[in-house]
Design a protein around this motif. Structure first.
Motif, PDB file in Angstrom:
ATOM      1  N   ALA A   1       0.864  -1.179   0.000  1.00 42.73           N
ATOM      2  CA  ALA A   1       0.000   0.000   0.000  1.00 42.73           C
ATOM      3  C   ALA A   1       0.907   1.238   0.000  1.00 42.73           C
ATOM      4  O   ALA A   1       1.550   1.526   1.013  1.00 42.73           O
ATOM      5  CB  ALA A   1      -0.912   0.004   1.225  1.00 42.73           C
ATOM      6  N   PRO A   2       1.021   1.962  -1.119  1.00 41.62           N
ATOM      7  CA  PRO A   2       1.943   3.099  -1.186  1.00 41.62           C
ATOM      8  C   PRO A   2       1.564   4.239  -0.254  1.00 41.62           C
ATOM      9  O   PRO A   2       2.415   5.021   0.147  1.00 41.62           O
ATOM     10  CB  PRO A   2       1.887   3.527  -2.653  1.00 41.62           C
ATOM     11  CG  PRO A   2       0.589   2.992  -3.160  1.00 41.62           C
ATOM     12  CD  PRO A   2       0.326   1.742  -2.400  1.00 41.62           C
ATOM     13  N   GLU A   3       0.270   4.356   0.082  1.00 44.12           N
ATOM     14  CA  GLU A   3      -0.192   5.345   1.053  1.00 44.12           C
ATOM     15  C   GLU A   3      -0.660   4.587   2.294  1.00 44.12           C
ATOM     16  O   GLU A   3      -1.771   4.038   2.302  1.00 44.12           O
ATOM     17  CB  GLU A   3      -1.330   6.185   0.473  1.00 44.12           C
ATOM     18  CG  GLU A   3      -0.930   6.951  -0.773  1.00 44.12           C
ATOM     19  CD  GLU A   3      -2.097   7.711  -1.391  1.00 44.12           C
ATOM     20  OE1 GLU A   3      -1.842   8.513  -2.279  1.00 44.12           O
ATOM     21  OE2 GLU A   3      -3.252   7.473  -0.963  1.00 44.12           O
ATOM     22  N   PRO A   4       0.170   4.495   3.319  1.00 47.30           N
ATOM     23  CA  PRO A   4      -0.102   3.607   4.463  1.00 47.30           C
ATOM     24  C   PRO A   4      -1.521   3.628   5.013  1.00 47.30           C
ATOM     25  O   PRO A   4      -2.070   2.571   5.302  1.00 47.30           O
ATOM     26  CB  PRO A   4       0.924   4.081   5.500  1.00 47.30           C
ATOM     27  CG  PRO A   4       2.067   4.578   4.679  1.00 47.30           C
ATOM     28  CD  PRO A   4       1.452   5.219   3.471  1.00 47.30           C
ATOM     29  N   PRO A   5      -2.189   4.796   5.153  1.00 46.32           N
ATOM     30  CA  PRO A   5      -3.547   4.745   5.714  1.00 46.32           C
ATOM     31  C   PRO A   5      -4.577   4.142   4.754  1.00 46.32           C
ATOM     32  O   PRO A   5      -5.669   3.762   5.168  1.00 46.32           O
ATOM     33  CB  PRO A   5      -3.869   6.230   5.994  1.00 46.32           C
ATOM     34  CG  PRO A   5      -2.556   6.936   5.940  1.00 46.32           C
ATOM     35  CD  PRO A   5      -1.733   6.166   4.964  1.00 46.32           C
ATOM     36  N   ASN A   6      -4.238   4.072   3.471  1.00 47.56           N
ATOM     37  CA  ASN A   6      -5.199   3.650   2.450  1.00 47.56           C
ATOM     38  C   ASN A   6      -4.881   2.234   1.995  1.00 47.56           C
ATOM     39  O   ASN A   6      -3.972   2.017   1.196  1.00 47.56           O
ATOM     40  CB  ASN A   6      -5.159   4.626   1.277  1.00 47.56           C
ATOM     41  CG  ASN A   6      -6.172   4.282   0.200  1.00 47.56           C
ATOM     42  OD1 ASN A   6      -7.009   3.389   0.369  1.00 47.56           O
ATOM     43  ND2 ASN A   6      -6.117   4.999  -0.906  1.00 47.56           N
ATOM     44  N   LYS A   7      -5.636   1.256   2.474  1.00 43.22           N
ATOM     45  CA  LYS A   7      -5.428  -0.132   2.085  1.00 43.22           C
ATOM     46  C   LYS A   7      -6.291  -0.514   0.877  1.00 43.22           C
ATOM     47  O   LYS A   7      -6.369  -1.689   0.517  1.00 43.22           O
ATOM     48  CB  LYS A   7      -5.744  -1.061   3.265  1.00 43.22           C
ATOM     49  CG  LYS A   7      -4.807  -0.864   4.459  1.00 43.22           C
ATOM     50  CD  LYS A   7      -3.368  -1.186   4.108  1.00 43.22           C
ATOM     51  CE  LYS A   7      -2.433  -1.030   5.309  1.00 43.22           C
ATOM     52  NZ  LYS A   7      -2.596  -2.075   6.309  1.00 43.22           N
ATOM     53  N   ASN A   8      -6.935   0.467   0.260  1.00 42.35           N
ATOM     54  CA  ASN A   8      -7.745   0.202  -0.927  1.00 42.35           C
ATOM     55  C   ASN A   8      -6.968   0.387  -2.224  1.00 42.35           C
ATOM     56  O   ASN A   8      -7.416  -0.035  -3.281  1.00 42.35           O
ATOM     57  CB  ASN A   8      -8.976   1.120  -0.945  1.00 42.35           C
ATOM     58  CG  ASN A   8      -9.924   0.836   0.189  1.00 42.35           C
ATOM     59  OD1 ASN A   8     -10.122  -0.317   0.560  1.00 42.35           O
ATOM     60  ND2 ASN A   8     -10.504   1.885   0.758  1.00 42.35           N
ATOM     61  N   LEU A   9      -5.816   1.028  -2.137  1.00 44.02           N
ATOM     62  CA  LEU A   9      -4.977   1.271  -3.306  1.00 44.02           C
ATOM     63  C   LEU A   9      -3.646   0.554  -3.120  1.00 44.02           C
ATOM     64  O   LEU A   9      -2.956   0.789  -2.131  1.00 44.02           O
ATOM     65  CB  LEU A   9      -4.751   2.767  -3.504  1.00 44.02           C
ATOM     66  CG  LEU A   9      -3.882   3.170  -4.705  1.00 44.02           C
ATOM     67  CD1 LEU A   9      -4.565   2.778  -6.014  1.00 44.02           C
ATOM     68  CD2 LEU A   9      -3.612   4.675  -4.679  1.00 44.02           C
ATOM     69  N   LEU A  10      -3.295  -0.320  -4.060  1.00 47.62           N
ATOM     70  CA  LEU A  10      -2.080  -1.123  -3.954  1.00 47.62           C
ATOM     71  C   LEU A  10      -1.197  -0.915  -5.176  1.00 47.62           C
ATOM     72  O   LEU A  10      -1.693  -0.693  -6.290  1.00 47.62           O
ATOM     73  CB  LEU A  10      -2.427  -2.608  -3.819  1.00 47.62           C
ATOM     74  CG  LEU A  10      -3.394  -3.000  -2.700  1.00 47.62           C
ATOM     75  CD1 LEU A  10      -3.645  -4.498  -2.737  1.00 47.62           C
ATOM     76  CD2 LEU A  10      -2.862  -2.564  -1.341  1.00 47.62           C
ATOM     77  N   LEU A  11       0.100  -1.019  -4.955  1.00 47.65           N
ATOM     78  CA  LEU A  11       1.077  -0.975  -6.030  1.00 47.65           C
ATOM     79  C   LEU A  11       1.707  -2.346  -6.168  1.00 47.65           C
ATOM     80  O   LEU A  11       2.091  -2.962  -5.170  1.00 47.65           O
ATOM     81  CB  LEU A  11       2.162   0.072  -5.737  1.00 47.65           C
ATOM     82  CG  LEU A  11       3.346   0.110  -6.701  1.00 47.65           C
ATOM     83  CD1 LEU A  11       2.904   0.539  -8.086  1.00 47.65           C
ATOM     84  CD2 LEU A  11       4.445   1.039  -6.188  1.00 47.65           C
ATOM     85  N   GLY A  12       1.784  -2.848  -7.384  1.00 53.57           N
ATOM     86  CA  GLY A  12       2.350  -4.168  -7.629  1.00 53.57           C
ATOM     87  C   GLY A  12       3.582  -4.109  -8.512  1.00 53.57           C
ATOM     88  O   GLY A  12       3.668  -3.290  -9.429  1.00 53.57           O
ATOM     89  N   LYS A  13       4.522  -4.978  -8.219  1.00 51.26           N
ATOM     90  CA  LYS A  13       5.716  -5.141  -9.042  1.00 51.26           C
ATOM     91  C   LYS A  13       5.801  -6.608  -9.420  1.00 51.26           C
ATOM     92  O   LYS A  13       5.758  -7.484  -8.561  1.00 51.26           O
ATOM     93  CB  LYS A  13       6.973  -4.705  -8.283  1.00 51.26           C
ATOM     94  CG  LYS A  13       8.235  -4.645  -9.148  1.00 51.26           C
ATOM     95  CD  LYS A  13       9.402  -4.065  -8.365  1.00 51.26           C
ATOM     96  CE  LYS A  13      10.631  -3.874  -9.252  1.00 51.26           C
ATOM     97  NZ  LYS A  13      11.776  -3.299  -8.499  1.00 51.26           N
ATOM     98  N   SER A  14       5.897  -6.883 -10.700  1.00 48.10           N
ATOM     99  CA  SER A  14       5.768  -8.244 -11.202  1.00 48.10           C
ATOM    100  C   SER A  14       7.094  -8.772 -11.739  1.00 48.10           C
ATOM    101  O   SER A  14       7.838  -8.052 -12.422  1.00 48.10           O
ATOM    102  CB  SER A  14       4.710  -8.281 -12.311  1.00 48.10           C
ATOM    103  OG  SER A  14       4.448  -9.591 -12.735  1.00 48.10           O
ATOM    104  N   TYR A  15       7.359 -10.055 -11.421  1.00 42.87           N
ATOM    105  CA  TYR A  15       8.557 -10.732 -11.904  1.00 42.87           C
ATOM    106  C   TYR A  15       8.175 -12.081 -12.496  1.00 42.87           C
ATOM    107  O   TYR A  15       7.134 -12.660 -12.165  1.00 42.87           O
ATOM    108  CB  TYR A  15       9.543 -10.996 -10.761  1.00 42.87           C
ATOM    109  CG  TYR A  15      10.231  -9.782 -10.200  1.00 42.87           C
ATOM    110  CD1 TYR A  15      11.458  -9.367 -10.698  1.00 42.87           C
ATOM    111  CD2 TYR A  15       9.680  -9.069  -9.144  1.00 42.87           C
ATOM    112  CE1 TYR A  15      12.120  -8.267 -10.163  1.00 42.87           C
ATOM    113  CE2 TYR A  15      10.326  -7.974  -8.597  1.00 42.87           C
ATOM    114  CZ  TYR A  15      11.542  -7.576  -9.116  1.00 42.87           C
ATOM    115  OH  TYR A  15      12.183  -6.490  -8.589  1.00 42.87           O
ATOM    116  N   SER A  16       9.055 -12.584 -13.335  1.00 43.05           N
ATOM    117  CA  SER A  16       9.026 -13.989 -13.720  1.00 43.05           C
ATOM    118  C   SER A  16      10.148 -14.664 -12.936  1.00 43.05           C
ATOM    119  O   SER A  16      11.315 -14.287 -13.077  1.00 43.05           O
ATOM    120  CB  SER A  16       9.251 -14.161 -15.227  1.00 43.05           C
ATOM    121  OG  SER A  16       9.357 -15.537 -15.564  1.00 43.05           O
ATOM    122  N   GLU A  17       9.787 -15.638 -12.101  1.00 45.19           N
ATOM    123  CA  GLU A  17      10.770 -16.319 -11.262  1.00 45.19           C
ATOM    124  C   GLU A  17      10.726 -17.813 -11.580  1.00 45.19           C
ATOM    125  O   GLU A  17       9.811 -18.522 -11.156  1.00 45.19           O
ATOM    126  CB  GLU A  17      10.478 -16.049  -9.779  1.00 45.19           C
ATOM    127  CG  GLU A  17      10.560 -14.574  -9.417  1.00 45.19           C
ATOM    128  CD  GLU A  17      10.426 -14.322  -7.925  1.00 45.19           C
ATOM    129  OE1 GLU A  17      10.443 -15.301  -7.156  1.00 45.19           O
ATOM    130  OE2 GLU A  17      10.307 -13.138  -7.537  1.00 45.19           O
TER     131      GLU A  17
END
Length: 283
Positions: free
Chosen positions: A238-254
């Motif tokens: 959650a890039p804005e700690p108080p807001n758990k409705n907005l998430l940032l994702g980083k994707s990899y192939s592992e």
């Protein structure tokens, strides 16, 4: 690129920018008389490489006004005011620098907090699997190339296995369009197609990102070993700690061959769901 006779055989545009302090610092000016030619990957200071771009357009915003004169008020001259121009283009590749410029604001590292650093806005807040279970999130891939394969817009759902207590998730294909259009599930809202299931694990100090919720497609037994999607692992914060409705994702192939960065995406809590998994024996 040109060949004999200076006939163009290909055209590509590369962007560079120089940081400016609007209060105290001078504006950087590119002087072609001093830097007419330079290595594309090593521009002269203070210019920074933004990579290849497309659909470049420059629009003048300068206002031109007529200067009337004489008894008849005939136009005797012209004057310019509000000198300026607007530049538009699309990035072909996205990174932290491109995201910061596109958003017109500081781009903070929300996935990894420096070791020993005091708690601050530069680190993303962790979110637990229980906080996303029972909801579907609408998603937007930052890479514009995903438009070509129809996956820029999507939905991810999360649920808990009522018997085992473990957490899982799935993807929902949605109608494509602009970011302003609604997220409409396909083939219909009442009967969405759920596919590419994945396992969900809480943040762990031993993980690649200690504060990130882990979405791991390798955990789902129905994902085929020969399918490249099986090796996708996403890390969510959650890039804005108080807001758990907005998430940032980083994707990899592992995979056994190594780890490859795939891209960034954003998720926003969209609708509740009472889905608790398929009825085919899988989790």
């Amino acid at each position: 690129m040109t060949r004999t006779g200076l006939r163009p055989v290909a055209r590509k545009t590369r962007a560079y920018f120089a940081p400016v302090d609007p209060v105290n610092g001078p504006t950087a000016i590119f002087d072609p008389s001093q830097s007419a030619g330079f290595e594309l990957d090593a521009p002269p200071a203070p210019w920074i490489d933004l990579g290849w771009i497309e659909n470049f357009a420059r629009t003048s915003t300068t206002q031109i006004e007529a200067l009337p004169g004489g008894v008849a008020g005939a136009v005797t001259g012209q004057a310019r005011r509000g000198l300026g121009a607007r530049v538009e283009f699309e990035f072909r590749d996205w990174g932290k620098l491109q995201m910061a410029l596109a958003g017109g604001a500081e781009h903070m590292n929300a996935l990894a907090t420096a070791a020993g650093a005091a708690p601050a806005g530069s680190g993303g807040a962790p979110i637990a699997a229980a906080e996303v279970a029972g909801y579907e999130f609408r998603g937007w891939n930052m890479n514009a190339l995903t438009t070509l394969i129809g996956t820029r817009k999507f939905k991810k759902g999360f649920y808990q296995d009522l018997q085992a207590g473990s957490f899982w998730g799935y993807n929902v294909r949605v109608q494509q369009g602009s970011i302003d259009d609604p997220w409409i599930a396909l083939p219909s809202e009442d009967n969405p197609t759920r596919f590419y299931f994945f396992g969900v694990a809480d943040p762990s100090p031993a993980g690649l990102y200690a504060n990130a919720l882990v979405v791991d497609y390798r955990k789902w037994p129905g994902n085929l070993v020969i399918d490249p999607v099986r090796y996708t692992v996403d890390y969510l914060v959650a890039p804005e700690p108080p807001n758990k409705n907005l998430l940032l994702g980083k994707s990899y192939s592992e995979s056994p061959l190594g780890r490859t960065f795939l891209g960034y995406f954003a998720l926003e809590r969209y609708n509740p769901t009472d889905y608790h998994g398929p009825d085919n024996g899988n989790p």
